[in-house]
Design a protein around this motif. Structure first.
Motif, PDB file in Angstrom:
ATOM      1  N   GLU A  85       0.834  -1.201   0.000  1.00 22.33           N
ATOM      2  CA  GLU A  85       0.000   0.000   0.000  1.00 22.33           C
ATOM      3  C   GLU A  85       0.862   1.242   0.000  1.00 22.33           C
ATOM      4  N   ARG A  86       0.489   2.193  -0.872  1.00 20.59           N
ATOM      5  CA  ARG A  86       1.240   3.440  -0.992  1.00 20.59           C
ATOM      6  C   ARG A  86       1.005   4.293   0.249  1.00 20.59           C
ATOM      7  N   GLN A  87       2.088   4.767   0.826  1.00 15.80           N
ATOM      8  CA  GLN A  87       2.025   5.635   1.996  1.00 15.80           C
ATOM      9  C   GLN A  87       2.268   7.079   1.563  1.00 15.80           C
ATOM     10  N   GLU A  88       1.429   7.967   1.994  1.00 17.02           N
ATOM     11  CA  GLU A  88       1.586   9.376   1.673  1.00 17.02           C
ATOM     12  C   GLU A  88       2.757   9.967   2.459  1.00 17.02           C
ATOM     13  N   PRO A  89       3.482  10.906   1.845  1.00 16.66           N
ATOM     14  CA  PRO A  89       4.554  11.581   2.591  1.00 16.66           C
ATOM     15  C   PRO A  89       3.958  12.438   3.708  1.00 16.66           C
ATOM     16  N   SER A  90       4.809  12.828   4.617  1.00 16.00           N
ATOM     17  CA  SER A  90       4.344  13.639   5.748  1.00 16.00           C
ATOM     18  C   SER A  90       3.977  15.043   5.281  1.00 16.00           C
ATOM     19  N   GLN A  91       3.184  15.693   6.098  1.00 16.00           N
ATOM     20  CA  GLN A  91       2.818  17.079   5.796  1.00 16.00           C
ATOM     21  C   GLN A  91       4.061  17.960   5.771  1.00 16.00           C
ATOM     22  N   ARG A  92       5.031  17.628   6.599  1.00 18.21           N
ATOM     23  CA  ARG A  92       6.276  18.387   6.632  1.00 18.21           C
ATOM     24  C   ARG A  92       6.963  18.342   5.260  1.00 18.21           C
ATOM     25  N   MET A  93       6.981  17.156   4.632  1.00 14.00           N
ATOM     26  CA  MET A  93       7.595  17.040   3.307  1.00 14.00           C
ATOM     27  C   MET A  93       6.816  17.853   2.274  1.00 14.00           C
ATOM     28  N   TYR A  94       5.491  17.808   2.353  1.00 14.46           N
ATOM     29  CA  TYR A  94       4.681  18.625   1.442  1.00 14.46           C
ATOM     30  C   TYR A  94       5.014  20.108   1.619  1.00 14.46           C
ATOM     31  N   ASP A  95       5.201  20.525   2.866  1.00 20.28           N
ATOM     32  CA  ASP A  95       5.553  21.920   3.144  1.00 20.28           C
ATOM     33  C   ASP A  95       6.911  22.270   2.541  1.00 20.28           C
ATOM     34  N   TRP A  96       7.891  21.361   2.673  1.00 19.97           N
ATOM     35  CA  TRP A  96       9.207  21.605   2.090  1.00 19.97           C
ATOM     36  C   TRP A  96       9.105  21.775   0.584  1.00 19.97           C
ATOM     37  N   VAL A  97       8.320  20.925  -0.062  1.00 25.15           N
ATOM     38  CA  VAL A  97       8.139  21.008  -1.515  1.00 25.15           C
ATOM     39  C   VAL A  97       7.508  22.344  -1.889  1.00 25.15           C
ATOM     40  N   ASP A  98       6.475  22.738  -1.167  1.00 25.07           N
ATOM     41  CA  ASP A  98       5.807  24.012  -1.449  1.00 25.07           C
ATOM     42  C   ASP A  98       6.758  25.192  -1.265  1.00 25.07           C
ATOM     43  N   GLN A  99       7.530  25.175  -0.178  1.00 20.76           N
ATOM     44  CA  GLN A  99       8.475  26.271   0.080  1.00 20.76           C
ATOM     45  C   GLN A  99       9.550  26.322  -1.000  1.00 20.76           C
ATOM     46  N   TYR A 100      10.088  25.169  -1.341  1.00 19.13           N
ATOM     47  CA  TYR A 100      11.145  25.099  -2.344  1.00 19.13           C
ATOM     48  C   TYR A 100      10.636  25.633  -3.675  1.00 19.13           C
ATOM     49  N   ASN A 101       9.464  25.161  -4.082  1.00 19.97           N
ATOM     50  CA  ASN A 101       8.911  25.605  -5.355  1.00 19.97           C
ATOM     51  C   ASN A 101       8.590  27.093  -5.340  1.00 19.97           C
ATOM     52  N   ALA A 102       8.185  27.623  -4.200  1.00 18.98           N
ATOM     53  CA  ALA A 102       7.937  29.061  -4.100  1.00 18.98           C
ATOM     54  C   ALA A 102       9.245  29.840  -4.271  1.00 18.98           C
TER      55      ALA A 102
END
Length: 74
Positions: free
Chosen positions: A31-48
């Motif tokens: 089963e696919r496990q979603e990344p943590s919210q912290r990782m999503y935040d890092w991606v959003d910050q980096y892309n910004a």
């Protein structure tokens, strides 16, 4: 933010994304496990920060071509 702070944050986020990239798309017991919210935040910050006027300069200084957070995770 000034250039030094933007570049330092890009470096910090880039290192975190590379370090934990193995956690981005994990399967446990088939089963696919979603990344943590912290990782999503890092991606959003980096892309910004890729929209920053300092991003190209930071890439040049680090021998990188234009990319986004998903490229770092790949």
């Amino acid at each position: 933010m000034n250039a030094a702070k933007v570049k330092a944050e890009l470096t910090r986020l880039h290192n975190l994304l590379r370090k934990y990239s193995h956690r981005w798309c994990v399967e446990v017991n088939g089963e696919r496990q979603e990344p943590s919210q912290r990782m999503y935040d890092w991606v959003d910050q980096y892309n910004a920060l890729t929209d920053s006027v300092y991003f190209k300069e930071w890439c040049d200084e680090n021998g990188l071509v234009f990319h986004d957070a998903y490229d770092v995770l790949a």
